[in-house]
Design a protein around this motif. Structure first.
Motif, PDB file in Angstrom:
ATOM      1  N   ASP A   1      -1.641  33.029 -39.558  1.00  0.00           N
ATOM      2  CA  ASP A   1      -0.973  32.005 -40.382  1.00  0.00           C
ATOM      3  C   ASP A   1      -1.478  30.608 -39.984  1.00  0.00           C
ATOM      4  N   MET A   2      -1.595  30.408 -38.673  1.00  0.00           N
ATOM      5  CA  MET A   2      -2.056  29.128 -38.129  1.00  0.00           C
ATOM      6  C   MET A   2      -3.492  28.845 -38.591  1.00  0.00           C
ATOM      7  N   TYR A   3      -4.326  29.861 -38.468  1.00  0.00           N
ATOM      8  CA  TYR A   3      -5.754  29.711 -38.796  1.00  0.00           C
ATOM      9  C   TYR A   3      -5.927  29.332 -40.275  1.00  0.00           C
ATOM     10  N   VAL A   4      -5.200  30.055 -41.127  1.00  0.00           N
ATOM     11  CA  VAL A   4      -5.306  29.809 -42.569  1.00  0.00           C
ATOM     12  C   VAL A   4      -4.737  28.431 -42.925  1.00  0.00           C
ATOM     13  N   ALA A   5      -3.678  28.022 -42.228  1.00  0.00           N
ATOM     14  CA  ALA A   5      -3.043  26.721 -42.512  1.00  0.00           C
ATOM     15  C   ALA A   5      -3.934  25.548 -42.110  1.00  0.00           C
ATOM     16  N   MET A   6      -4.821  25.774 -41.108  1.00  0.00           N
ATOM     17  CA  MET A   6      -5.598  24.658 -40.544  1.00  0.00           C
ATOM     18  C   MET A   6      -6.814  24.318 -41.391  1.00  0.00           C
ATOM     19  N   LYS A   7      -7.147  23.003 -41.371  1.00  0.00           N
ATOM     20  CA  LYS A   7      -8.417  22.579 -41.984  1.00  0.00           C
ATOM     21  C   LYS A   7      -9.538  22.975 -41.015  1.00  0.00           C
ATOM     22  N   ARG A   8     -10.735  23.004 -41.531  1.00  0.00           N
ATOM     23  CA  ARG A   8     -11.887  23.295 -40.671  1.00  0.00           C
ATOM     24  C   ARG A   8     -11.958  22.287 -39.528  1.00  0.00           C
TER      25      ARG A   8
ATOM     26  N   THR B   1      -9.155  36.392 -34.469  1.00  0.00           N
ATOM     27  CA  THR B   1      -8.834  35.441 -35.532  1.00  0.00           C
ATOM     28  C   THR B   1     -10.007  34.517 -35.813  1.00  0.00           C
ATOM     29  N   GLY B   2     -10.848  34.270 -34.805  1.00  0.00           N
ATOM     30  CA  GLY B   2     -12.010  33.409 -35.022  1.00  0.00           C
ATOM     31  C   GLY B   2     -11.811  31.995 -34.513  1.00  0.00           C
ATOM     32  N   PHE B   3     -10.928  31.821 -33.513  1.00  0.00           N
ATOM     33  CA  PHE B   3     -10.757  30.503 -32.902  1.00  0.00           C
ATOM     34  C   PHE B   3     -11.762  30.315 -31.766  1.00  0.00           C
ATOM     35  N   ASP B   4     -12.172  29.071 -31.541  1.00  0.00           N
ATOM     36  CA  ASP B   4     -12.909  28.721 -30.327  1.00  0.00           C
ATOM     37  C   ASP B   4     -11.888  28.249 -29.305  1.00  0.00           C
ATOM     38  N   ILE B   5     -11.969  28.785 -28.100  1.00  0.00           N
ATOM     39  CA  ILE B   5     -11.034  28.340 -27.054  1.00  0.00           C
ATOM     40  C   ILE B   5     -11.590  27.075 -26.412  1.00  0.00           C
ATOM     41  N   VAL B   6     -10.785  26.010 -26.434  1.00  0.00           N
ATOM     42  CA  VAL B   6     -11.189  24.764 -25.787  1.00  0.00           C
ATOM     43  C   VAL B   6     -10.638  24.759 -24.353  1.00  0.00           C
ATOM     44  N   THR B   7      -9.380  25.125 -24.208  1.00  0.00           N
ATOM     45  CA  THR B   7      -8.726  25.196 -22.884  1.00  0.00           C
ATOM     46  C   THR B   7      -7.828  26.413 -22.848  1.00  0.00           C
ATOM     47  N   LEU B   8      -7.911  27.183 -21.783  1.00  0.00           N
ATOM     48  CA  LEU B   8      -6.933  28.245 -21.548  1.00  0.00           C
ATOM     49  C   LEU B   8      -6.717  28.251 -20.041  1.00  0.00           C
ATOM     50  N   GLU B   9      -5.609  27.626 -19.607  1.00  0.00           N
ATOM     51  CA  GLU B   9      -5.425  27.493 -18.162  1.00  0.00           C
ATOM     52  C   GLU B   9      -3.982  27.783 -17.771  1.00  0.00           C
ATOM     53  N   PRO B  10      -3.818  28.490 -16.644  1.00  0.00           N
ATOM     54  CA  PRO B  10      -2.449  28.871 -16.247  1.00  0.00           C
ATOM     55  C   PRO B  10      -1.629  27.668 -15.787  1.00  0.00           C
ATOM     56  N   THR B  11      -0.304  27.728 -16.068  1.00  0.00           N
ATOM     57  CA  THR B  11       0.610  26.702 -15.556  1.00  0.00           C
ATOM     58  C   THR B  11       1.357  27.256 -14.344  1.00  0.00           C
ATOM     59  N   LEU B  12       1.406  28.583 -14.232  1.00  0.00           N
ATOM     60  CA  LEU B  12       2.115  29.220 -13.121  1.00  0.00           C
ATOM     61  C   LEU B  12       1.548  30.623 -12.917  1.00  0.00           C
ATOM     62  N   LEU B  13       1.356  31.006 -11.634  1.00  0.00           N
ATOM     63  CA  LEU B  13       0.838  32.353 -11.329  1.00  0.00           C
ATOM     64  C   LEU B  13       1.833  33.078 -10.434  1.00  0.00           C
ATOM     65  N   ALA B  14       2.046  34.368 -10.691  1.00  0.00           N
ATOM     66  CA  ALA B  14       2.885  35.178  -9.788  1.00  0.00           C
ATOM     67  C   ALA B  14       2.098  35.437  -8.512  1.00  0.00           C
TER      68      ALA B  14
ATOM     69  N   LYS C   1     -10.341  25.619 -34.864  1.00  0.00           N
ATOM     70  CA  LYS C   1     -10.789  26.483 -35.967  1.00  0.00           C
ATOM     71  C   LYS C   1     -12.292  26.300 -36.129  1.00  0.00           C
ATOM     72  N   LYS C   2     -13.025  27.399 -36.128  1.00  0.00           N
ATOM     73  CA  LYS C   2     -14.488  27.280 -36.179  1.00  0.00           C
ATOM     74  C   LYS C   2     -14.952  26.636 -37.483  1.00  0.00           C
ATOM     75  N   GLU C   3     -16.150  26.108 -37.419  1.00  0.00           N
ATOM     76  CA  GLU C   3     -16.732  25.354 -38.539  1.00  0.00           C
ATOM     77  C   GLU C   3     -16.851  26.157 -39.829  1.00  0.00           C
ATOM     78  N   ASN C   4     -17.199  27.460 -39.723  1.00  0.00           N
ATOM     79  CA  ASN C   4     -17.441  28.209 -40.974  1.00  0.00           C
ATOM     80  C   ASN C   4     -16.279  29.098 -41.367  1.00  0.00           C
TER      81      ASN C   4
END
Ligand SMILES: C[S@@+](CC[C@H](N)C(=O)[O-])C[C@H]1O[C@@H](n2cnc3c(N)ncnc32)[C@H](O)[C@@H]1O
Length: 306
Positions: free
Chosen positions: A192-199, A255-268, A303-306
């Motif tokens: 839903d997010m991907y479709v809602a977003m502009k390129r 879904t076809g997203f590019d990850i810019v940041t994926l970082e933990p806020t807390l680790l067990a 959201k990727k360019e194409n």
């Protein structure tokens, strides 16, 4: 029957019955539980206003936008926020600082313009400079009267049984905080997010993978419950879906997203993972120890360019 088995049986029966209540009367259920979206602790209007301000500041800090550049960044932007809780406080700040519009989408009808929430709005307005205050006032249906509600041209609140926006190619920025761990169909929400977003649009989410009070002695022991029992007890209540960070990586790739940041806020602790590992439910067994440690994270994706 041991005491532990008896307690577990009681919990299953109680949770299953209340899950059916939540299923057939979701609006009643959220009012009955007094859920604000920020937990059940007592808070003053000033504390709630500070919480919204902190959320707002955190988004821009994570996006690398300096406070002095926020208005230019937001100018003309259309924003989608998933799960605002009981008051669209972040949406109000976004409009005040220059955004064009915010659509807030939720699965549950939590927003209330109660006396307490009107006081929170007044606190937020009082914290703003003159120009920002004027913009915030202008997004009410009646200027100087927040009780009249928000003008949907600026802040639109949309309830959907699956929490989906149904928008297409309209959104420049997507936000959520403490929401994705609650959604009932995470691939559908990302789609839903991907479709809602502009390129080239950006999405930023803070995700809390903790148990939300549903563990006993180890922060990960809520992963013992089988998926079918968890669904039976909690599927309609909006409690954590228990998906771990590996599931997010897979859905983002699909879904076809590019990850810019994926970082933990807390680790067990690694010792907590070793202790639960032998007893966790089948659906979590393939997850690496490293991924099981993640108890929260920031995600920024594009959201990727194409
Ligand atoms: C813990 S609250 C967080 C509220 C707010 N973001 C905050 O930080 O105070 C979770 C929110 O997500 C909403 N929610 C649950 N499932 C959802 C779904 N599938 N789509 C959108 N929102 C959902 C809840 O109704 C609630 O508003």
């Amino acid at each position: 029957m041991t005491i532990t088995t008896l307690c577990a049986a009681k919990r299953i029966v109680k949770a299953t019955l209340t899950n059916q209540l939540a299923r057939f009367a979701p609006a009643w259920y959220v009012r009955f539980t007094g859920e604000t979206g920020r937990g059940l602790d007592e808070e003053t209007s000033a504390q709630a206003a500070r919480y919204f301000q902190r959320c707002f500041d955190d988004y821009f800090a994570k996006l690398g936008v300096a406070p002095s550049a926020i208005s230019a960044f937001l100018a003309g932007k259309h924003i989608l926020e998933y799960g605002p809780g009981d008051l669209p406080g972040v949406a109000l700040l976004m409009i005040a600082h220059g955004a064009e519009s915010v659509v807030c989408v939720d699965r549950f009808p939590l927003v209330q313009l109660s006396e307490k929430n009107l006081a929170v709005i007044q606190e937020l307005l009082a914290s703003l400079g003159k120009e920002a205050q004027q913009r915030a006032q202008n997004c009410m249906l009646e200027v100087n009267s927040p009780a009249a509600g928000f003008n949907p041209e600026f802040i639109r609140y949309h309830i959907d049984p699956n929490g989906l926006s149904g928008l297409r190619d309209q959104i420049d920025l997507v936000l959520s905080r403490a929401v994705l761990e609650h959604v009932n169909d995470l691939p559908a929400t990302f789609n839903d997010m991907y479709v809602a977003m502009k390129r080239d649009a950006i999405a930023i989410h803070q995700v809390d993978l903790k148990s939300h009070g549903l563990h006993l002695s180890n922060p990960l022991d809520f992963l013992y419950w089988s998926e079918s029992l968890w669904q039976l007890m909690y599927s309609h209540k909006g409690v954590p879906n228990r998906l771990r960070v590996n599931a997010y990586r897979a859905i983002l790739a699909q879904t076809g997203f590019d990850i810019v940041t994926l970082e933990p806020t807390l680790l067990a602790d690694t010792s907590d993972v070793s202790l639960v590992r032998p007893k966790i439910a089948e659906s979590f067994r393939h997850i690496s120890d490293q991924d099981l440690r993640w108890l929260g994270f920031w995600l920024v994706c594009r959201k990727k360019e194409n």
